[in-house]
Design a protein around this motif. Structure first.
Motif, PDB file in Angstrom:
ATOM      1  N   UNK A 272       0.820  -1.206   0.000  1.00 21.41           N
ATOM      2  CA  UNK A 272       0.000   0.000   0.000  1.00 21.41           C
ATOM      3  C   UNK A 272       0.860   1.265   0.000  1.00 21.41           C
ATOM      4  N   UNK A 273       2.003   1.222   0.674  1.00 20.87           N
ATOM      5  CA  UNK A 273       2.943   2.353   0.596  1.00 20.87           C
ATOM      6  C   UNK A 273       3.338   2.599  -0.859  1.00 20.87           C
ATOM      7  N   UNK A 274       3.678   1.523  -1.548  1.00 21.67           N
ATOM      8  CA  UNK A 274       4.088   1.617  -2.944  1.00 21.67           C
ATOM      9  C   UNK A 274       2.940   2.119  -3.809  1.00 21.67           C
TER      10      UNK A 274
ATOM     11  N   UNK B 220      -2.654   1.364   5.315  1.00 19.39           N
ATOM     12  CA  UNK B 220      -1.335   0.835   5.681  1.00 19.39           C
ATOM     13  C   UNK B 220      -1.053   1.069   7.157  1.00 19.39           C
ATOM     14  N   UNK B 221      -1.403   2.267   7.652  1.00 17.73           N
ATOM     15  CA  UNK B 221      -1.201   2.575   9.072  1.00 17.73           C
ATOM     16  C   UNK B 221      -2.048   1.663   9.942  1.00 17.73           C
ATOM     17  N   UNK B 222      -3.293   1.405   9.537  1.00 18.11           N
ATOM     18  CA  UNK B 222      -4.174   0.524  10.301  1.00 18.11           C
ATOM     19  C   UNK B 222      -3.649  -0.889  10.343  1.00 18.11           C
ATOM     20  N   UNK B 223      -3.081  -1.359   9.242  1.00 20.30           N
ATOM     21  CA  UNK B 223      -2.511  -2.709   9.191  1.00 20.30           C
ATOM     22  C   UNK B 223      -1.328  -2.835  10.145  1.00 20.30           C
ATOM     23  N   UNK B 224      -0.513  -1.802  10.200  1.00 21.13           N
ATOM     24  CA  UNK B 224       0.661  -1.851  11.093  1.00 21.13           C
ATOM     25  C   UNK B 224       0.229  -1.847  12.561  1.00 21.13           C
TER      26      UNK B 224
END
Length: 231
Positions: A194-196, A224-228
């Motif tokens: 997702x960052x990419x 992406x933040x939620x996944x981390x």
């Protein structure tokens, strides 16, 4: 990202320098007996590629009871595994030019957009996957993680997915794919994917001036933040 036109039982689309590589991939899938992917029929008088048309409905447009059906999730995982296995021999061919960058570890040819909006269903069951234009060498997890993002789902814009047990569905998808990946491992790659994707989408926004691309990029960053946090 480019016009796609249906003509009878075929699909026509513009070609690019990546088209020979994509056609090699689709030929490898055909040779391996992978059903549910387009077959290459050549080029038309306008120089567009001619592909077979997969009859059905796009999964992301299907009713929630089909879109989130466990049987469809299983079938998607199994189809992705067959695509990966059948195309893996092309990874070593350095003469092939792909539209997307090569990503290490390059184990298979990734579809790079194997998601609900590129999966086709008919009569409640999965019949195939389309749009291989962004394929390129990469890891199995790179593709599987994005499929999980869209079909488990972990995407903020998923509709009708309330109440689904995401941990259970992720484990089910991994099992259907048939490799001993851990759920946390898939989610870690998903966040990086997702960052990419956010960076790619911001670049597209700059090239096209489309504000909706910036909105999509912001969503990918939030997800992406939620996944981390979840992992």
């Amino acid at each position: 990202m480019a016009p796609v036109i249906r003509v009878g039982d075929t699909v026509r689309r513009v070609t690019g320098r990546w088209t020979p590589a994509v056609h090699r991939l689709l030929a490898a899938l055909a040779d391996a007996g992978v059903d549910g992917v387009p077959r290459v029929l050549g080029l038309d008088a306008q120089g567009r590629e001619i592909l077979t048309y997969l009859e059905g409905e796009i999964l992301s447009d299907a009713a929630p009871d089909v879109r989130w059906a466990g049987e469809v999730l299983d079938a998607a995982g199994r189809l992705l595994r067959r695509v990966h296995d059948a195309g893996a021999a092309l990874v070593a061919d350095e003469c092939l030019v792909w539209r997307s960058p090569r990503r290490e570890p390059a184990e298979v040819i990734c579809h790079n957009d194997f998601a609900t909006y590129n999966l086709v269903v008919r009569d409640g069951g999965l019949v195939g996957g389309i749009d291989f234009d962004f394929a390129s060498p990469g890891s199995r997890l790179w593709d599987l993680a994005y499929l999980a993002y869209r079909i488990v789902p972990f995407a903020e814009d998923a509709v009708g997915a309330d109440g689904l047990n995401k941990d259970r569905r992720l484990a089910q998808l991994i099992d259907a794919y048939g490799m001993p990946f851990a759920g946390a491992e898939v989610m870690d790659v998903m966040a990086k994917r997702l960052d990419d994707l956010a960076a790619f989408t911001r670049d597209r926004a700059g090239e096209t001036g489309r504000a909706d691309f910036l909105e999509h990029a912001a969503m990918y960053q939030r997800d992406a933040a939620a996944l981390r946090l979840r992992s």
